[in-house]
Design a protein around this motif. Structure first.
Motif, short mmCIF file in Angstrom:
data_model
loop_
_atom_site.label_atom_id
_atom_site.label_comp_id
_atom_site.label_asym_id
_atom_site.label_seq_id
_atom_site.Cartn_x
_atom_site.Cartn_y
_atom_site.Cartn_z
N LEU A 158 43.00 1.64 20.60
CA LEU A 158 41.72 1.12 20.11
C LEU A 158 40.55 1.85 20.75
O LEU A 158 39.58 2.19 20.08
N LYS A 159 40.65 2.12 22.05
CA LYS A 159 39.58 2.85 22.72
C LYS A 159 39.47 4.27 22.19
O LYS A 159 38.36 4.81 22.02
N ALA A 160 40.61 4.88 21.92
CA ALA A 160 40.59 6.26 21.40
C ALA A 160 39.95 6.29 20.01
O ALA A 160 39.12 7.18 19.71
N ALA A 161 40.31 5.35 19.16
CA ALA A 161 39.73 5.31 17.82
C ALA A 161 38.23 5.03 17.86
O ALA A 161 37.45 5.65 17.13
N ASP A 162 37.84 4.10 18.72
CA ASP A 162 36.42 3.79 18.85
C ASP A 162 35.64 4.99 19.38
O ASP A 162 34.54 5.30 18.88
N GLY A 163 36.19 5.67 20.37
CA GLY A 163 35.50 6.85 20.90
C GLY A 163 35.38 7.95 19.87
O GLY A 163 34.34 8.62 19.78
#
Length: 259
Positions: A158-163
């Motif tokens: 989720l953090k990777a997609a958001d970033g």
């Protein structure tokens, strides 16, 4: 003469003007508790989780309305005969956008656009509806869901997609629109929760949706002649990217299982 406070027999006597002033102060202070209660209610109703609940309710109601009333049948079979030309294409684009927010499948709407208006006008109407529907979904997700969902972005993926969406939003959304099999609504709401801007999102959606939308619009316009070269080329443009996407997804899933 009435301002002084007199004492008689150890008893304090308040002047009429002082009594009136105290009464006015007490009256002004009286409504404070209801105002405080109203402020608390407003804070609860406008809290991030309340707004997220409203978004879920709106989307669920829209999906239920589609199941009950089937507006896609009106778009494909029962289009008002009094509408024609540009006016009909504009009306269709607005209806298309609202239907995509309610999770009506875009391929069906794209085929109908081509069948109703021909390849060129159908493509323009479908693209306008695509951008409109994506914009509505993005604004709903940004206003009603972002504050509640951003604190939940703690997982690695989720953090990777958001970033990725926050830093490289335009090219990420462009790739998602070009890549077959990526759910339209999922891209809308993921972008809304990220820090991506609205204008790059709409531009990437419009550009990335051209190839797939054009293929469906041409197929819808030439559906009456399924052996024509245009229809066969359009069908190939629909099938080959979908097949390539399925192969890529299968290979990535196989690699993840191996790791």
């Amino acid at each position: 003469m009435f301002d002084a406070t007199t004492r008689s027999g150890g008893t304090a006597t308040v002047s009429p003007r002082t009594a009136a002033t105290e009464f006015a102060v007490a009256t002004a202070a009286g409504p404070v508790p209801p105002a405080g209660a109203a402020a608390r209610v407003a804070r609860v109703l406008l809290s991030p989780w309340s707004r997220l609940s409203l978004l879920v309710l709106l989307l669920a109601s829209a999906a239920t309305a589609v199941l009950l009333f089937r507006p896609q049948e009106l778009l494909t079979d029962g289009w008002p005969p009094q509408l024609g030309g540009i006016a009909a294409a504009v009306a269709y684009a607005v209806a298309y956008g609202l239907c995509t927010v309610a999770f009506v499948p875009r391929p069906l709407l794209n085929l109908a656009a081509g069948a109703l208006f021909g390849s060129q006008l159908g493509l323009a109407s479908a693209l306008a509806g695509t951008v409109l529907g994506a914009g509505i979904a993005f604004c709903l997700g940004r206003m009603l869901g972002q504050e509640a969902l951003r604190p939940l972005l703690r997982g690695k993926w989720l953090k990777a997609a958001d970033g990725q969406l926050s830093r490289h939003g335009f090219r990420s959304v462009l790739a998602a629109r070009l890549f077959p099999g990526v759910p339209f609504a999922a891209v809308n709401y993921c972008a809304a929760v990220s820090r991506m801007g609205l204008l790059p999102f709409l531009l990437a959606t419009g550009l990335g949706s051209i190839p797939n939308t054009a293929a469906y619009a041409v197929a819808g316009a030439r559906a009456s002649t399924p052996t024509s070269p245009a229809f066969l080329i359009a069908l190939a443009c629909i099938a080959l990217p979908g097949l390539a996407g399925a192969v890529v997804a299968w290979r990535k899933r196989h690699r993840l299982r191996g790791n």
